[in-house]
Design a protein around this motif. Structure first.
Motif, PDB file in Angstrom:
ATOM      1  N   GLU A  51     -15.622  40.705   9.197  1.00 20.82           N
ATOM      2  CA  GLU A  51     -14.861  39.767   8.380  1.00 20.82           C
ATOM      3  C   GLU A  51     -13.765  40.512   7.618  1.00 20.82           C
ATOM      4  OE1 GLU A  51     -15.068  36.642   8.402  1.00 20.82           O
ATOM      5  OE2 GLU A  51     -17.023  36.169   9.273  1.00 20.82           O
ATOM      6  N   ALA A  52     -12.530  40.026   7.746  1.00 24.56           N
ATOM      7  CA  ALA A  52     -11.412  40.658   7.056  1.00 24.56           C
ATOM      8  C   ALA A  52     -11.546  40.550   5.541  1.00 24.56           C
ATOM      9  CB  ALA A  52     -10.096  40.022   7.503  1.00 24.56           C
ATOM     10  N   MET A  53     -12.229  39.526   5.046  1.00 23.69           N
ATOM     11  CA  MET A  53     -12.363  39.345   3.600  1.00 23.69           C
ATOM     12  C   MET A  53     -13.254  40.406   2.957  1.00 23.69           C
ATOM     13  SD  MET A  53     -14.958  36.093   3.403  1.00 23.69           S
ATOM     14  CE  MET A  53     -16.530  36.095   4.263  1.00 23.69           C
ATOM     15  N   TRP A  54     -14.036  41.125   3.767  1.00 23.32           N
ATOM     16  CA  TRP A  54     -14.869  42.179   3.198  1.00 23.32           C
ATOM     17  C   TRP A  54     -14.027  43.245   2.502  1.00 23.32           C
ATOM     18  CZ3 TRP A  54     -18.410  42.956   8.111  1.00 23.32           C
ATOM     19  CH2 TRP A  54     -19.328  41.907   8.163  1.00 23.32           C
ATOM     20  N   CYS A  55     -12.795  43.415   2.939  1.00 26.04           N
ATOM     21  CA  CYS A  55     -11.940  44.467   2.373  1.00 26.04           C
ATOM     22  C   CYS A  55     -11.660  44.255   0.895  1.00 26.04           C
ATOM     23  CB  CYS A  55     -10.618  44.538   3.138  1.00 26.04           C
ATOM     24  SG  CYS A  55     -10.786  44.889   4.900  1.00 26.04           S
ATOM     25  N   ARG A  56     -11.853  43.046   0.385  1.00 25.27           N
ATOM     26  CA  ARG A  56     -11.571  42.767  -1.025  1.00 25.27           C
ATOM     27  C   ARG A  56     -12.714  43.195  -1.937  1.00 25.27           C
ATOM     28  NH1 ARG A  56      -7.171  39.577  -2.019  1.00 25.27           N
ATOM     29  NH2 ARG A  56      -8.006  39.158  -4.093  1.00 25.27           N
ATOM     30  N   GLU A 144     -12.253  33.071   0.782  1.00 25.79           N
ATOM     31  CA  GLU A 144     -12.444  31.934   1.677  1.00 25.79           C
ATOM     32  C   GLU A 144     -11.186  31.700   2.507  1.00 25.79           C
ATOM     33  OE1 GLU A 144     -13.882  27.281   1.366  1.00 25.79           O
ATOM     34  OE2 GLU A 144     -12.517  28.098  -0.143  1.00 25.79           O
ATOM     35  N   GLU A 145     -10.015  31.863   1.894  1.00 31.06           N
ATOM     36  CA  GLU A 145      -8.769  31.653   2.619  1.00 31.06           C
ATOM     37  C   GLU A 145      -8.582  32.699   3.717  1.00 31.06           C
ATOM     38  OE1 GLU A 145      -3.990  31.114   1.711  1.00 31.06           O
ATOM     39  OE2 GLU A 145      -5.364  31.718   0.125  1.00 31.06           O
ATOM     40  N   ILE A 146      -8.910  33.957   3.411  1.00 28.38           N
ATOM     41  CA  ILE A 146      -8.809  35.019   4.413  1.00 28.38           C
ATOM     42  C   ILE A 146      -9.766  34.752   5.572  1.00 28.38           C
ATOM     43  CG2 ILE A 146      -9.177  37.479   4.825  1.00 28.38           C
ATOM     44  CD1 ILE A 146      -8.287  37.980   1.942  1.00 28.38           C
ATOM     45  N   MET A 147     -10.980  34.293   5.247  1.00 25.46           N
ATOM     46  CA  MET A 147     -11.965  33.989   6.283  1.00 25.46           C
ATOM     47  C   MET A 147     -11.480  32.846   7.175  1.00 25.46           C
ATOM     48  SD  MET A 147     -15.987  32.934   5.815  1.00 25.46           S
ATOM     49  CE  MET A 147     -15.578  31.497   4.824  1.00 25.46           C
ATOM     50  N   ALA A 148     -10.913  31.803   6.560  1.00 25.22           N
ATOM     51  CA  ALA A 148     -10.406  30.680   7.343  1.00 25.22           C
ATOM     52  C   ALA A 148      -9.209  31.082   8.191  1.00 25.22           C
ATOM     53  CB  ALA A 148     -10.030  29.527   6.411  1.00 25.22           C
ATOM     54  N   ALA A 165      -7.033  24.738   3.583  1.00 23.43           N
ATOM     55  CA  ALA A 165      -7.195  23.473   4.310  1.00 23.43           C
ATOM     56  C   ALA A 165      -6.464  23.518   5.646  1.00 23.43           C
ATOM     57  CB  ALA A 165      -6.679  22.318   3.455  1.00 23.43           C
ATOM     58  N   PHE A 166      -5.273  24.106   5.658  1.00 21.00           N
ATOM     59  CA  PHE A 166      -4.525  24.214   6.910  1.00 21.00           C
ATOM     60  C   PHE A 166      -5.259  25.104   7.899  1.00 21.00           C
ATOM     61  CE2 PHE A 166      -1.633  26.861   9.418  1.00 21.00           C
ATOM     62  CZ  PHE A 166      -1.014  25.886  10.186  1.00 21.00           C
ATOM     63  N   PHE A 167      -5.777  26.237   7.423  1.00 20.24           N
ATOM     64  CA  PHE A 167      -6.491  27.157   8.302  1.00 20.24           C
ATOM     65  C   PHE A 167      -7.738  26.498   8.872  1.00 20.24           C
ATOM     66  CE2 PHE A 167      -4.544  30.722   5.613  1.00 20.24           C
ATOM     67  CZ  PHE A 167      -3.488  30.868   6.494  1.00 20.24           C
ATOM     68  N   HIS A 168      -8.471  25.749   8.039  1.00 21.94           N
ATOM     69  CA  HIS A 168      -9.666  25.055   8.515  1.00 21.94           C
ATOM     70  C   HIS A 168      -9.301  24.032   9.586  1.00 21.94           C
ATOM     71  CE1 HIS A 168     -12.948  26.673   6.227  1.00 21.94           C
ATOM     72  NE2 HIS A 168     -12.342  26.462   5.069  1.00 21.94           N
ATOM     73  N   ALA A 169      -8.234  23.272   9.339  1.00 19.19           N
ATOM     74  CA  ALA A 169      -7.821  22.274  10.315  1.00 19.19           C
ATOM     75  C   ALA A 169      -7.386  22.926  11.621  1.00 19.19           C
ATOM     76  CB  ALA A 169      -6.679  21.430   9.734  1.00 19.19           C
ATOM     77  N   ARG A 170      -6.687  24.050  11.506  1.00 22.62           N
ATOM     78  CA  ARG A 170      -6.233  24.758  12.703  1.00 22.62           C
ATOM     79  C   ARG A 170      -7.429  25.272  13.512  1.00 22.62           C
ATOM     80  NH1 ARG A 170      -1.121  26.353  15.071  1.00 22.62           N
ATOM     81  NH2 ARG A 170      -1.710  27.842  16.679  1.00 22.62           N
ATOM     82  N   ALA A 171      -8.419  25.856  12.808  1.00 23.93           N
ATOM     83  CA  ALA A 171      -9.605  26.377  13.499  1.00 23.93           C
ATOM     84  C   ALA A 171     -10.396  25.250  14.153  1.00 23.93           C
ATOM     85  CB  ALA A 171     -10.483  27.145  12.510  1.00 23.93           C
ATOM     86  N   SER A 172     -10.519  24.108  13.468  1.00 18.73           N
ATOM     87  CA  SER A 172     -11.246  22.971  14.047  1.00 18.73           C
ATOM     88  C   SER A 172     -10.532  22.433  15.277  1.00 18.73           C
ATOM     89  CB  SER A 172     -11.397  21.866  12.998  1.00 18.73           C
ATOM     90  OG  SER A 172     -12.139  22.328  11.877  1.00 18.73           O
ATOM     91  N   ALA A 173      -9.185  22.383  15.205  1.00 20.99           N
ATOM     92  CA  ALA A 173      -8.421  21.890  16.357  1.00 20.99           C
ATOM     93  C   ALA A 173      -8.562  22.830  17.543  1.00 20.99           C
ATOM     94  CB  ALA A 173      -6.953  21.732  15.971  1.00 20.99           C
ATOM     95  N   ARG A 174      -8.553  24.147  17.307  1.00 19.21           N
ATOM     96  CA  ARG A 174      -8.723  25.117  18.388  1.00 19.21           C
ATOM     97  C   ARG A 174     -10.092  24.950  19.041  1.00 19.21           C
ATOM     98  NH1 ARG A 174      -9.638  29.717  17.445  1.00 19.21           N
ATOM     99  NH2 ARG A 174      -8.981  30.663  19.385  1.00 19.21           N
ATOM    100  N   LYS A 175     -11.120  24.793  18.208  1.00 16.67           N
ATOM    101  CA  LYS A 175     -12.480  24.652  18.740  1.00 16.67           C
ATOM    102  C   LYS A 175     -12.600  23.391  19.580  1.00 16.67           C
ATOM    103  CE  LYS A 175     -17.295  24.325  17.252  1.00 16.67           C
ATOM    104  NZ  LYS A 175     -18.226  24.302  16.090  1.00 16.67           N
TER     105      LYS A 175
END
Length: 318
Positions: A51-56, A144-148, A165-175
Motif C-alpha cells: 500500500e502506497a499510503m504506508w509511506c506516511r 484513504e485518498e492515496i489508497m483509493a 470519491a472520484f478515485f472510488h468511482a473510477r475503481a468501481s467502474a474499472r472493476k
C-alpha cells in the motif's frame, strides 16, 4: 443514466437496450445482480499487496530497514533477492495489522469520538482533544485518498484535493467493466460458472502460446540479412550496469498493477538506495541465465473485455 451515488450503491447493475416490436425505440432494461452471485465472486484468500499510503506512517521507514537487515542471505543472487522480498512482504503485512490498522475503520471510530466530544461542555481540555482528533482525521483522510488513488490506476490526477470519491468511482467502474460474466463455447452454448470459465480460458491460451515445431529454421535465418555489426554486437552483449537497471525501473509507473509478490515499482523506487545491490545482482543473474527459484517468473494474467458485457474469447485482451 445515473449519478455517482447510485453507481456506488448498485455497483453490479448494468443497462441493456432491448429491441421491441411495437415501437421504433429501444426499451431500456436495468438489471441487478443477485446478492448470492456477489458473494460467490468474493476471493477466497487475499494475497499481500503493498500500500502506497504506508509511506506516511512515521515508523514505516524504520520497519522497512529492520526487515531488510533481517532478510535471509543466500549464495545465489536471484534466490537471495526472492527470499528477501518474501521476508519483506511478511514483515510489512504483520506491521500493517499491528501498527497501521484499517484506515476506514479508524476514520469511523474517530468520527464517532469527535461527534461525542462536540456534544460535551466546552472547556480548554475538550477543545484540545477536538483539535487532536481533527488532526488525526485529516491524516487518515489523506491515507484513504492515496489508497483509493492506487486502486483507481489514475496517474494524471494528484492526491491532496480530496478526490477520494472520484478515485472510488473510477475503481468501481474499472472493476465492473473488467468483469467477465460468461464465455461462449465452440458449439455456441454459454458457460457462466467460474470453474468452467477458468477451464476455457486456460485451454484457449495454452493452445495459443504453445510453440509449433518449425522444421527448417536455418533456412529462414539464412534469408535474413545481417544488420548488426561486430561493434554493435559487442555493445549489446556487454554486462548491464546498475544505472541501466535503475533507468528501466524508474520508467515504470509507480503504482501500476504489481506482480504476484504484491510489490509495485513504487517500493523499489522509494527504497532503491537500500536494496539496489541485491536487486541489480538478481537482474544480472536472470539475464545471464542463472537458475531461478520456483514461482520467480509467475505472472498475474488478467482478461480485460474490449467491449462491455463481452462473452467471446476474441473480445478479451491480456
Amino acid at each position: 443514466m445515473c449519478n455517482n451515488l447510485f453507481a456506488t450503491l448498485f455497483a453490479n447493475c448494468y443497462v441493456e437496450n432491448v429491441i421491441t416490436t411495437s415501437s421504433d425505440h429501444y426499451a431500456v432494461v436495468l438489471a441487478f445482480e443477485n446478492q448470492s452471485d456477489q458473494i460467490h465472486r468474493l476471493p477466497v484468500q487475499m494475497a499481500f499487496r503493498y500500500e502506497a499510503m504506508w509511506c506516511r506512517a512515521e515508523d514505516y521507514g524504520a520497519t522497512v530497514e529492520q526487515a531488510w537487515e533481517a532478510r535471509p542471505v543466500g549464495a545465489k543472487p536471484i534466490h537471495s533477492a526472492w527470499d528477501a522480498m518474501h521476508h519483506m512482504a511478511g514483515s510489512l503485512q504483520k506491521w500493517s495489522k499491528i501498527s497501521f490498522g484499517a484506515v476506514r475503520c479508524n476514520i469511523q471510530r474517530l468520527e464517532r469520538s469527535l461527534k461525542m466530544l462536540c456534544q460535551s461542555a466546552i472547556c480548554q481540555e475538550v477543545l484540545e482533544k477536538e483539535r487532536d482528533l481533527e488532526r488525526q482525521l485529516c491524516e487518515l483522510f489523506e491515507r484513504e485518498e492515496i489508497m483509493a488513488k492506487q486502486r483507481s490506476r489514475v496517474e494524471w490526477l494528484k492526491e491532496g484535493d480530496r478526490n477520494t470519491a472520484f478515485f472510488h468511482a473510477r475503481a468501481s467502474a474499472r472493476k465492473k467493466n473488467n468483469r467477465i460474466d460468461s464465455l461462449v463455447r465452440d458449439d455456441g452454448s454459454k458457460c457462466d460458472d467460474a470453474e468452467g470459465i477458468k477451464g476455457m480460458v486456460h485451454e484457449f491460451y495454452e493452445h495459443l502460446f504453445t510453440s509449433e515445431v518449425i522444421p527448417s529454421m536455418e533456412e529462414v535465418l539464412e534469408a535474413i540479412p545481417a544488420k548488426v555489426s561486430d561493434q554493435m554486437n559487442e555493445h549489446l552483449c556487454s554486462p548491464y550496469s546498475d544505472e541501466e537497471i535503475r533507468s528501466a525501473l524508474f520508467q515504470m509507473g509507480p503504482t501500476k498493477a504489481p506482480g504476484p509478490d504484491g510489490f509495485p515499482a513504487l517500493f523499489y523506487q522509494k527504497h532503491w538506495d537500500l536494496i539496489k545491490k541485491e536487486i541489480c545482482d538478481a537482474v544480472r543473474g536472470f539475464l545471464n541465465g542463472a537458475e531461478i527459484p520456483e514461482g520467480f517468473c509467475d505472472s498475474v494474467v488478467v482478461l480485460i473485455p474490449k467491449l462491455f458485457h463481452q462473452n467471446f474469447h476474441i473480445g478479451v485482451r491480456i
